[in-house]
Scaffold this active site. Structure first.
Site, PDB file in Angstrom:
ATOM      1  N   THR A 231       9.944 -17.107 102.375  1.00 55.44           N
ATOM      2  CA  THR A 231       9.416 -15.947 101.639  1.00 55.44           C
ATOM      3  C   THR A 231       8.071 -16.302 100.842  1.00 55.44           C
ATOM      4  O   THR A 231       7.728 -17.347 100.794  1.00 55.44           O
ATOM      5  CB  THR A 231      10.434 -15.701 100.229  1.00 55.44           C
ATOM      6  N   ASP A 232       7.315 -15.188 100.744  1.00 58.24           N
ATOM      7  CA  ASP A 232       6.090 -15.600  99.683  1.00 58.24           C
ATOM      8  C   ASP A 232       6.564 -16.122  98.444  1.00 58.24           C
ATOM      9  O   ASP A 232       8.100 -16.054  98.284  1.00 58.24           O
ATOM     10  CB  ASP A 232       5.392 -14.400  99.333  1.00 58.24           C
ATOM     11  N   TRP A 233       5.831 -16.849  97.636  1.00 60.10           N
ATOM     12  CA  TRP A 233       6.459 -17.408  96.507  1.00 60.10           C
ATOM     13  C   TRP A 233       6.961 -16.411  95.299  1.00 60.10           C
ATOM     14  O   TRP A 233       6.327 -15.662  94.649  1.00 60.10           O
ATOM     15  CB  TRP A 233       5.245 -18.385  95.730  1.00 60.10           C
TER      16      TRP A 233
END
Ligand code: BGC
Length: 762
Positions: A231-233
């Site tokens: 995932t993106d952060w």
């Protein structure tokens, strides 16, 4: 490690251990399992240099990272149109990762530049998916050649920063395929990135982290991706749903909260443990690919990489205007360098890509180094606020008046563009516009060097002689700018995005950003030049534009075959000659333009490009191979790429608006899109179908259709201007539903029409 061994390891894990591997250990590291010899590895931003944080971690570039080299951002390197250069950049960063024990670099960033206002455009490559996918592919190839992973991001449809974490990008299937997925497609298929980072946003209602259609059906099944998705952060929404959808790793770690959710989901039967096993297997394959190929000898050679950063900036800068060949400058000329960015260049953007540069080289530093004593400097403006500083302003105008030429180092201040928010307008600060105009009043030879991550408006364009776009060119941008200004380097960058005249002209001006977290991509496939060219609209600088200190001529366009069926490939070659007296590089751009057809398509699209080096007077033949995809559009009827039978122009363009040479090829489709006609099908639709045309033609003849046609042509509305001519008749018939023949053609019955339809459809 062999896959069977990975499987064996998984079989020895507890459910808790497996679930634990689905999220990070902390901000930058994945988890390990000591008792099984599974290592914990580090990932790091990315994309144009290392942002390795040893101490306090964050994803917005707030806390310090190690000293590193800031290479030019994606907006710049893409403009090089040079796959080899970008691959070399990837190799360099890959080596740096090995030296710093980073398993995966979080990049390339490759979202489509839908609007110039996107705060993060500086990291992205292009408004054109082909350029984007080719550049990203070269970067991935380079990094991974060093046995380090990449994480192409942000997958997908993440073309705005406004509410990026919740916004819903709403688009039709064709737009998704031809523009937003196409940006990733070629790179994934060809280069097999080790990982992919899914974006924060939703696509047609579903968060990307839990979007099975994207993460599994398209990415893995159709394109053959075999790495892991992270995932993106902080982009995780529903952990169980996202695991099922194909998202392997949640970043950063969250203290085990969602791991526990996964354990519970398996225990209560909501999640099949086999899905968890497969996800862990995909993840571990990549972890071991890195650890088993560690290069412990690699060292971080900052000086060497700084030199490469300068070379990359030189190859990437775009000469937009050069009236009267004012450039290159001569060392003997007295020149005023004006503007803060001559001394402190703006060379990178804000947010997660922010590098702690070990050195920054300004144009003035370089002038000093090469002992150019004919330069005077005046700061001209301060970029902390958009306010004219009277003293700085007056000093700059005076300096300009004393010199033979003035170079103004202008651009966007940090606060104007960054990750996390979008720009409000397309202007540079008013105080800089005012300065450029004032300097141009006292100095006829004004050159503007622009430092910005995305297009800006240039209200002063007619008052200046030259404009050099250096973008956010990395820590060595100053040296690169100097060397281009003084002719030590011949500029060869070309725009990978259109510079419109004003923001109001942009294709998504009315809808960009959206409302209530819903962003409708209503301009469809008409993104960037696809829109401007199709509207025949004047722009400031078109996509593909870029000048050189020499000139190039095109001739001898040869098309391998004049007629092809869609499965045939063929070659197109063209001669390009350097007709000036300096060595230089040209970007040969091949565009394909459908001539007619039934589908709404952009007037032309870039399908191939090649950068070639040519000595003065030299000619080279550049050859491209084209296949069916160059002619195809995404059909929502068959949910696949489809080629329409017809003629297509193949043109070599100096940019998207100006074609130099062109020829035509006739392509015959081999796939028939099954059609079922009915009483409301129009005559035009039926007659466009070969069987439909045959059946109707025969029937019309039998029904006395020719007489009816003649009658229609002779019908008058009382005066001469009302006469329906043949063309008008044809146009009317084209849109007439079949059922209307019952009213207009004597003797035609519904039953007869149904029989005809039966004959056509079966
Ligand atoms: C950015 C990513 C970045 C991540 C880690 C996020 O805010 O969107 O591009 O890789 O942070 O810093």
């Amino acid at each position: 490690m062999e896959n069977s061994k990975v499987k064996e390891l998984i079989s020895q894990m507890t459910l808790e251990e497996k679930a634990g591997l689905c999220s990070g250990l902390d901000f930058w590291r994945t988890k390990g399992i000591e008792r099984l010899g599974i290592p914990s590895v580090m990932v790091s931003d990315g994309p144009h240099g290392l942002r390795k944080q040893a101490d306090k971690a964050d994803h917005l570039g707030i806390n310090e990272s190690i000293k590193a080299v800031c290479f030019p951002a994606g907006c710049a390197t893409a403009s090089s149109f040079d796959r080899e250069l970008v691959e070399q950049l990837g190799e360099t960063i890959g080596r740096e990762c090995q030296a710093e024990d980073i398993s995966t670099i979080l990049g390339p960033a490759m979202n489509i530049k839908r609007s110039p206002l996107c705060g993060r455009n500086f990291e992205y490559y292009s408004e054109d998916p082909y350029v984007s996918t080719e550049m990203a592919g070269a970067f991935v190839h380079g990094v991974q050649s060093q046995n380090v992973g990449t994480s192409p991001k942000h997958f997908m449809a993440n073309s705005q920063e406004f509410h990026r974490m919740t916004s819903n990008s709403v688009m039709d299937e064709r737009t998704m395929r031809e523009i937003y997925l196409a940006s990733f497609e070629g790179m994934v298929k060809k280069e097999k990135p080790w990982t992919i980072m899914n974006s924060y946003n939703r696509l047609n209602g579903t968060y990307l982290c839990e979007n099975k259609e994207m993460l599994t059906d398209v990415l893995r099944r159709e394109w053959g991706f075999d790495g892991y998705v992270m995932t993106d952060w902080g982009a995780m929404d529903d952990r169980t749903a996202s695991l099922k959808a194909g998202c392997n790793l949640e970043m950063p770690g969250n203290g085990g909260t969602t791991d526990a959710e996964l354990v519970k989901a398996v225990q209560n039967g909501e999640l099949d443990e086999a899905v968890l096993d497969r996800s862990v297997e995909e993840f571990l394959n990549i972890v071991f690919r890195y650890t088993e190929n560690r290069d412990t000898e690699a060292v971080l050679d900052l000086e060497k990489d700084h030199a490469f950063a300068r070379k990359a900036a030189e190859e990437s800068s775009v000469l937009l205007k050069n009236e009267g060949q004012i450039l290159p400058l001569k060392k003997e000329q007295k020149v005023a360098f004006i503007g803060k960015y001559a001394k402190m260049p703006r060379y990178q953007g804000g947010g997660s890509s922010h590098i702690n540069s070990f050195r920054v080289e300004s144009a003035l530093d370089h002038a000093k180094e090469v002992k150019n004593e004919n330069i005077i400097y005046a700061q001209g403006f301060d970029d902390a606020a958009d306010q004219v500083d009277e003293a700085l302003f007056a000093e700059a105008v005076e300096a300009a008046g004393q010199a033979e030429a003035a170079v103004i180092f202008a651009g966007l201040p940090d606060s104007f563009e960054s990750e996390g928010y979008d720009r409000k307008h397309m202007g540079i600060p008013q105080c800089q516009n005012a300065l450029i105009e004032a300097v141009a009043k006292v100095q006829p030879n004004v050159i503007v060097v622009l430092h910005n991550g995305a297009p800006v408006e240039m209200p002063w364009i007619d008052q200046v002689k030259a404009v050099l776009e250096v973008y956010l060119g990395g820590q060595a941008v100053g040296g690169a700018a100097y060397r281009i200004l003084y002719g030590e380097v011949n500029p060869s960058g070309h725009l990978t995005e259109t510079f419109p005249k004003r923001v109001q002209d942009t294709p998504c001006y009315l809808t960009y950003g959206g409302e209530h977290d819903r962003s409708e991509y209503t301009e469809g496939v008409f993104v960037g030049y696809r829109y401007y060219v199709s509207k025949d609209m004047e722009v400031l600088f078109p996509f593909g534009h870029g000048l050189s200190y020499t000139q190039f001529a095109y001739s001898n366009l040869v098309i391998g075959k004049q007629e092809i069926t869609e499965s045939e490939t063929f070659t197109v070659s063209v001669d390009v000659t350097n007709i000036g007296d300096r060595d230089g590089k040209e970007v040969v751009q091949l565009y394909v333009a459908p001539q007619g057809g039934t589908i709404l398509r952009p007037v032309r699209e870039l399908k191939r490009f090649e950068k070639v080096q040519l000595a003065a007077g030299e000619t080279k033949t550049v050859t491209f191979e084209l296949d069916r995809r160059a002619f195809a559009y995404w059909s929502t009827e068959i949910h696949d790429w489809h080629v329409e039978t017809g003629s297509y122009a193949i043109a070599i363009g100096r940019n998207a608006q100006e074609m130099a040479v062109s020829a035509e090829v006739k392509v015959t489709s081999e796939a028939v899109i099954p059609k079922v006609f009915h009483l409301n099908s129009t005559m035009g639709e039926i007659m466009a179908d070969p069987k439909g045309a045959a059946v109707i033609g025969q029937a019309m003849a039998g029904m006395g259709g020719e007489e009816t046609e003649q009658m229609a042509k002779e019908t008058e509305n009382g005066d001469e201007s009302g006469v329906i001519n043949e063309e008008m008749y044809a146009a009317m018939m084209e849109g007439m539903p079949l059922r209307q023949l019952i009213s207009f053609v004597p003797g035609v019955t519904k039953e007869a029409l149904l029989q005809l339809l039966d004959a056509i459809n079966n």
